[in-house]
Scaffold this active site. Structure first.
Site, short mmCIF file in Angstrom:
data_model
loop_
_atom_site.label_atom_id
_atom_site.label_comp_id
_atom_site.label_asym_id
_atom_site.label_seq_id
_atom_site.Cartn_x
_atom_site.Cartn_y
_atom_site.Cartn_z
N LYS A 228 16.76 21.54 -11.29
CA LYS A 228 16.27 20.29 -11.59
C LYS A 228 16.86 19.19 -12.55
CE LYS A 228 12.34 19.35 -11.28
NZ LYS A 228 10.90 19.92 -11.97
N HIS B 232 0.70 -1.08 0.05
CA HIS B 232 0.01 0.07 -0.02
C HIS B 232 1.03 1.25 -0.14
CE1 HIS B 232 -3.46 -2.57 1.19
NE2 HIS B 232 -2.68 -3.30 1.96
#
Ligand code: ARG
Length: 470
Positions: free
Chosen positions: A283, A156
Site C-alpha cells: 500500500k 457525472h
C-alpha cells in the site's frame, strides 16, 4: 496578588467556575498581539498627557520584559488570572510594581481582546494569501509541463470530452485566485482598530484613537464603540473564506485520491507525501488529500459554530464571545497545514501522461465532435445527436471505438460522412477545436497560463507590500 477585579467580591471564585470561564488555555496564543496593542495604548496615554512620560517608559520596558519572558517560555500563565490580558497585566505589575496598574487606564478587556484578534488575523490573512499564491504557482508549473497532455474530461464522473491536463489544473488556479482575492479584500475590514471603545461606550479620558491606529498600522478606527466591541463579522468572514478554500482543496483532494488509484493511475504522488499500511506491504496511501478532505468538515463546523454563537446575542460584549477564538485558531492551523503541504505535493506529483492518453484513446469522448461534423454538413444538431447516439451504440455492441469504424460503417448511419471524419476525431483535433476564450484548445490554454502568471505576479505585490509593513 488576588483577582484584578476582586474588590467587589466577598468570596473566592469556585474552582470549577474559574476553570470553566478561563480562556488562558487558548488565548495565550495572542500574547504577542496583546503586548503590541498595550505598547501602542500606553504610548498614546503618554502623548495625550493622561499618564506621566516616566510611567509610560517604565510600563513599556516592563511590557517588553514580559514579552521576552513569554517568548523564552519563562512565564507561567495561570487559570485564576482568566485570560491573556489579565495574565500579562499581572506579570507586568510583578515586574515593575503598582505603576503597571496604570496601563489599563481608558481601556477595557472588551476593546483590548477585539484589538488583539484584529492584529492576529490580519497577519494570518497575509500569510495564508501568500500560501495560496504558492499553490497557484505549483499548479501553473504543472500546467506548463502538461500543455500537450490530453485526458478525458468528466461530467457525472463519466467521460465527457477530452481536455488538456493543463486546462484542468488551471481551473483550480482560478478557484485559488478568487480565494486569495477574497482574503485580500477582507483585509480592509480586519485592519480597523476597536481600541478606544472602552467597555462599550467610549472612555472619559481624552484619548487619541487615530494615533493608536497609526502606530499599529490600522487603516482606520471603528465608527461606533458598541459595534467595535461586539463585532465578530471579520472572524465570520475569515471562517467563511477559509471554508471555501477548504472546499476547493477538498475537491482537488478527491481528484488526487481518484487519480492515484490503480483504476485511474493518472498521477502518482511523491513517496514523501504518502504513507504506508501497517499490514498490507504493497500500500501507498494518499493520506494528505484524504485528511484535507476530512478536515474540511471541522473548518465548516467552526464557521457554523461562530455564526451560532453570535446569533441572538444582544449588544454589546457577552461572555459567549470568548467562544470566537478556538475555532479561529483551529481554522488558521488547519488551513495553514493544508496549504503548506499542497504546494510541494502538487509540484512533486508525477503525471502519467501515457495513461491519460490511453484513456482518451479508448472512450467515446470524441462523440460530440462527429455530431458537430454532421451539423457542419447541414444536419440539425438534434438529428445529428440521434445519428451519433446510434453510431455509439453500434460501436459498443461491436466492441469498437469511433476511430475503428470504416467509412462504410459510418455511412450506414449517415450519407453525410466522408474521410475527413478521421482527422476530426483525433483527440488533438477534438481538443483544439474548442478554440474559444477560456476553452481547452492549446492556444487558449497557453494564453490562459500567461494571464494566470501575470495576475499572480500582480497579486504577489500586495503580500510583499504588507509583509514589509507588518
Ligand atoms: N477572555 C475574554 C474573551 O475572550 C476577554 C474579554 C473579557 N471581557 C469581559 N468583560 N469579561 O472574550
Amino acid at each position: 496578588m488576588s483577582k484584578l477585579w476582586g474588590g467587589r467580591f466577598t468570596k473566592g471564585t469556585n474552582k470549577l467556575v474559574e476553570e470553566y470561564t478561563a480562556s488562558i488555555g487558548f488565548d495565550k496564543a495572542l500574547a504577542e498581539e496583546d503586548v503590541q496593542g498595550s505598547l501602542a495604548h500606553v504610548t498614546m496615554l503618554g502623548k495625550c498627557g493622561i499618564l506621566p512620560q516616566e510611567d509610560v517608559e517604565t510600563i513599556k520596558q516592563g511590557l517588553q520584559k514580559v514579552l521576552e519572558k513569554v517568548r523564552a517560555g519563562e512565564v507561567e500563565f495561570s487559570v485564576s488570572d482568566e485570560d491573556i490580558h489579565m495574565n500579562i497585566e499581572k506579570h507586568l505589575i510583578q515586574e515593575i510594581g503598582p505603576v503597571g496598574g496604570k496601563l489599563h487606564t481608558g481601556r477595557s478587556r472588551n476593546d483590548q481582546v477585539a484589538t488583539d484578534m484584529h492584529l492576529y488575523l490580519r497577519n494570518r490573512v497575509v500569510e495564508l494569501t501568500d500560501l495560496l499564491h504558492g499553490l497557484q504557482e505549483a499548479l501553473i508549473t504543472q500546467a506548463k509541463d502538461n500543455v500537450e497532455t490530453i485526458l478525458p474530461g468528466y461530467t457525472h464522473l463519466q467521460r465527457a470530452q477530452p481536455i488538456l491536463f493543463a486546462h484542468h489544473l488551471l481551473a483550480y488556479v482560478s478557484m485559488f485566485r478568487r480565494d486569495a482575492e477574497r482574503l485580500t479584500d477582507s483585509y480592509k475590514r480586519i485592519n480597523v482598530l476597536p481600541l478606544g471603545a472602552g467597555a462599550l461606550a467610549g472612555t472619559t479620558f481624552p484619548i487619541d484613537r487615530h494615533f493608536v491606529a497609526e502606530q499599529l498600522g490600522f487603516d482606520g478606527v471603528y465608527e461606533n464603540s458598541l459595534d467595535a466591541v461586539s463585532d465578530r463579522d471579520f472572524i465570520v468572514e475569515f471562517l467563511a473564506n477559509a471554508s471555501l478554500i477548504m472546499t476547493h482543496l477538498s475537491r482537488l483532494s478527491e481528484e488526487l485520491v481518484l487519480w492515484s488509484s490503480t483504476e485511474f493511475s493518472f498521477v502518482e504522488l511523491d513517496d514523501a507525501f504518502c504513507t504506508g499500511s501497517s499490514i498490507m506491504p504493497q500500500k501507498k496511501n494518499p493520506d494528505v488529500p484524504e485528511l484535507v478532505r476530512g478536515k474540511t468538515g471541522r473548518v465548516y463546523g467552526n464557521l457554523i459554530g461562530l455564526l451560532t454563537v453570535l446569533k441572538s446575542l444582544p449588544l454589546a460584549y457577552n461572555k459567549d464571545m470568548q467562544e470566537d477564538k478556538e475555532g479561529m485558531f483551529d481554522t488558521v492551523a488547519t488551513l495553514t497545514g493544508a496549504l503548506q503541504l499542497f504546494a510541494p505535493m502538487i509540484a512533486t506529483m508525477k503525471v502519467n501522461k501515457g495513461r491519460m492518453r490511453e484513456a482518451v484513446n479508448t472512450d467515446f469522448s470524441n462523440a460530440t465532435d462527429i455530431a458537430d461534423f454532421l451539423v457542419g454538413k447541414g444536419l440539425p444538431f438534434r438529428q445529428a445527436h440521434e445519428v451519433i447516439g446510434k453510431t455509439v451504440l453500434y460501436c459498443i455492441n461491436e466492441g469498437k471505438f469511433l476511430l475503428d469504424l470504416t467509412l462504410d460503417e459510418f455511412k450506414q448511419f449517415s450519407p453525410l460522412f466522408d474521410e475527413n471524419i478521421y482527422a476530426v476525431l483525433q483527440p488533438e483535433a477534438v481538443v483544439n477545436a474548442r478554440n474559444v476564450y477560456g476553452g481547452t484548445a492549446t492556444v487558449q490554454v497557453q494564453a490562459a497560463i500567461g494571464r494566470a502568471e501575470d495576475s499572480l505576479l500582480e497579486a504577489k505585490k500586495w503580500v510583499t507590500e504588507l509583509a514589509a509593513k507588518l
